[in-house]
Design a protein around this motif. Structure first.
Motif, mmCIF file in Angstrom:
data_model
loop_
_atom_site.group_PDB
_atom_site.id
_atom_site.type_symbol
_atom_site.label_atom_id
_atom_site.label_comp_id
_atom_site.label_asym_id
_atom_site.label_seq_id
_atom_site.Cartn_x
_atom_site.Cartn_y
_atom_site.Cartn_z
ATOM 1 N N TRP A 69 -6.772 -5.035 9.517
ATOM 2 C CA TRP A 69 -6.524 -4.319 8.189
ATOM 3 C C TRP A 69 -7.084 -4.972 7.330
ATOM 4 O O TRP A 69 -7.649 -5.821 7.603
ATOM 5 C CB TRP A 69 -5.109 -4.489 8.702
ATOM 6 N N ARG A 70 -6.488 -4.058 5.700
ATOM 7 C CA ARG A 70 -7.216 -3.730 4.626
ATOM 8 C C ARG A 70 -6.794 -5.637 3.859
ATOM 9 O O ARG A 70 -4.708 -4.580 3.983
ATOM 10 C CB ARG A 70 -7.278 -3.413 3.942
ATOM 11 N N LYS A 71 -6.748 -5.833 4.020
ATOM 12 C CA LYS A 71 -6.171 -6.950 2.812
ATOM 13 C C LYS A 71 -5.247 -6.794 1.705
ATOM 14 O O LYS A 71 -6.009 -6.278 0.624
ATOM 15 C CB LYS A 71 -6.735 -8.886 3.221
ATOM 16 N N PRO A 72 -4.231 -6.415 1.221
ATOM 17 C CA PRO A 72 -4.478 -6.671 -0.246
ATOM 18 C C PRO A 72 -4.866 -6.971 -1.796
ATOM 19 O O PRO A 72 -5.417 -6.591 -2.404
ATOM 20 C CB PRO A 72 -2.635 -6.359 -0.148
ATOM 21 N N SER A 73 -4.681 -8.392 -0.822
ATOM 22 C CA SER A 73 -5.077 -9.084 -2.481
ATOM 23 C C SER A 73 -6.864 -8.913 -2.305
ATOM 24 O O SER A 73 -7.171 -9.138 -3.074
ATOM 25 C CB SER A 73 -5.064 -9.942 -1.968
ATOM 26 N N SER A 74 -7.329 -8.925 -1.311
ATOM 27 C CA SER A 74 -8.570 -8.741 -1.375
ATOM 28 C C SER A 74 -9.584 -7.791 -1.359
ATOM 29 O O SER A 74 -10.673 -6.930 -1.507
ATOM 30 C CB SER A 74 -10.207 -10.237 -0.633
ATOM 31 N N GLN A 75 -8.842 -6.484 -0.279
ATOM 32 C CA GLN A 75 -9.459 -5.353 0.087
ATOM 33 C C GLN A 75 -10.509 -5.365 0.423
ATOM 34 O O GLN A 75 -11.221 -4.302 0.125
ATOM 35 C CB GLN A 75 -9.395 -3.981 -1.436
ATOM 36 N N GLN A 99 0.338 -1.159 0.118
ATOM 37 C CA GLN A 99 -0.172 0.173 -0.251
ATOM 38 C C GLN A 99 1.111 1.342 0.088
ATOM 39 O O GLN A 99 1.412 2.209 1.331
ATOM 40 C CB GLN A 99 -1.126 -0.330 1.042
ATOM 41 N N PRO A 100 2.112 1.875 -1.305
ATOM 42 C CA PRO A 100 2.307 3.007 -1.154
ATOM 43 C C PRO A 100 1.621 4.263 -0.831
ATOM 44 O O PRO A 100 2.269 5.090 -0.135
ATOM 45 C CB PRO A 100 2.848 2.975 -2.543
#
Length: 452
Positions: free
Chosen positions: A133-139, A95-96
């Motif tokens: 926390w927001r999971k990057p693979s599923s947002q 999450q840059p």
């Protein structure tokens, strides 16, 4: 009800067991993941340790360290992140857009201060923290287990984490499986309960049918015995009337005819008629006594006039005169008036018992005791005869009918009937409860139902 209680207990214990199993599985899984995450963090620390220990604190050295950490990952959602100890994000490979943001006041949906919890754990020497926390693979927001440590030389918080949604899914599957097992167990208990109920119902029905058959058989025997007793009583009355009273009346009739013929043939010879009439009067008196005896056997007048105790004493005297028995009658307690059906039942029991003793017991002495207790009236008849097998007598359908009739008569009055017999002694006892005074009806000689 027992099966229902067992089912509730089994369900409760199974639910508790499933909860304990879930907690153990979750604790074991989290502990293994925490150890794994600590190893990952130690690996990341070792990757940047030469740069940290170099003593350089310039931007280039820090950037090189960040780039080294960014390259370290383990799967699509396995990465390392960096924050300063004031809550500003320094590096986030997935999450840059968060880099450079101050997240000190960031809260999760439950209102918890996520970054502050992580920094607090890092300042305390490092450790694990659970947060959302927001999971990057599923947002999508997902539960996450993070492990953080502090890098005090550069004022950093270094951490990594693993998302627990897969763990939650596995635990839900475990819960669903446990619930399925519990339902299957309840279904088995229900089937067993249904089969048990059917077996109990079938057994009860069979027992009930058997008891009804036995009761019907006893009822038929009783009815047959009643009819037989009536016929025997009629035959006895017929013999007594024919052999005794009838013959006496015929004799009186002949005497009166003789006297009438003498008066007709010799009217002036009245003195010759007087002896004949005297004989006729004597025989009429005998007829009257015979009629009284028959009536007394049907129902003793003393039972109505003076009560049960006097009737028993008279019965004992009559039995002694006609047999070699010595019969003693006594009482305990204060005599009281009994209900007509109770007095009759106890008298008939004494009559039947004395008749059986005279015919079968070969006894010399019989005692009758009438006890007037506070709550019951008890008649006890005991002899010193040969005795008999009570159980065998009860089982034999052709014997002991008279005793069974007496037992049923007492049972109909709410009383108790008992026989104890052995060599040298037989004791019969009949107990009837005390009834209220208004219920103790006496026999009325003027009643149309009176046998007199």
């Amino acid at each position: 009800m027992a099966m229902f209680g067992i089912a509730l207990a089994v369900r409760y214990q199974a639910t508790q067991l499933a909860s304990h199993e879930r907690a153990l599985v979750e604790a074991a899984y989290l502990q293994s993941k925490e150890v794994e995450l600590r190893h990952y963090v130690e690996l990341a620390q070792s990757a940047i340790a030469p740069m940290v220990r170099s003593g350089h604190n310039d931007a280039a050295t820090r950037d090189a360290a960040m780039q080294a950490l960014a390259r370290l990952d383990y799967g699509p959602d396995g990465y390392f992140f960096l924050y300063d100890l004031q809550g500003r994000n320094l590096m986030h490979p997935r999450q840059p857009e968060l880099v450079g943001q101050d997240l000190w006041s960031l809260r999760d949906p439950q209102g918890a201060l996520t970054i502050q919890k992580l920094i607090a754990a890092a300042r305390s020497g490092g450790g694990s923290v659970r947060y959302m926390w927001r999971k990057p693979s599923s947002q999508q927001l997902a539960p996450k287990l993070g492990y953080v440590v502090a890098v005090p030389e550069w004022n950093w918080m270094l951490g990594t984490g693993i998302y627990l949604d897969d763990v939650e899914r596995t635990l839900r599957q475990l819960d669903a499986r446990a619930e399925t097992d519990i339902r299957e167990t309840m279904a088995w208990i229900g089937v067993i309960a249904a089969i048990s109920i059917l077996l109990v119902a079938a057994s009860g029905l069979a027992l009930n049918v058997s008891e009804h058959r036995e009761a019907d058989a006893k009822l038929r025997q009783l009815a047959q015995r009643v009819v037989q007793s009536q016929e025997e009583e009629r035959a006895r009355l017929s013999r007594e009337l024919h052999d005794g009273i009838s013959q006496l009346l015929v004799s009186v009739k002949l005497l009166l005819e003789t006297a009438a013929n003498r008066l007709r043939m010799a009217p002036d010879q009245g003195q010759s008629v007087a002896p004949v009439l005297g004989t006729a009067l004597v025989r009429l008196d005998t007829v009257f006594n015979e009629v009284r005896r028959v009536a007394r056997n049907l129902r003793p007048a003393l039972l109505d006039d003076l009560g049960l105790l006097a009737a028993l004493e008279h019965l004992a005297r009559e039995m002694q005169e006609g047999s070699g028995l010595r019969i003693s009658v006594s009482h305990t307690g204060k005599p009281r008036e009994l209900a007509d059906e109770q007095a009759t039942a106890l008298y008939r029991i004494a009559q039947e018992a004395l008749t059986n003793v005279e015919r079968h017991a070969h006894a010399r002495h019989v005692t009758l005791v009438l006890a007037f207790d506070a709550s019951a009236t008890r008649l006890t008849v005991q002899d010193d005869g040969a005795g008999f097998d009570v159980a065998r007598m009860q089982l034999d359908p052709k014997r002991g009918i008279g005793l069974r009739n007496l037992r049923e008569r007492i049972a109909a009055l709410g009383g108790e009937f008992d026989i104890v017999s052995g060599p040298g002694s037989t004791r019969l006892s009949a107990v009837v409860p005390v009834v209220p005074a208004q219920s103790a009806t006496r026999h009325n000689p003027d009643s149309p139902d009176s046998p007199d």
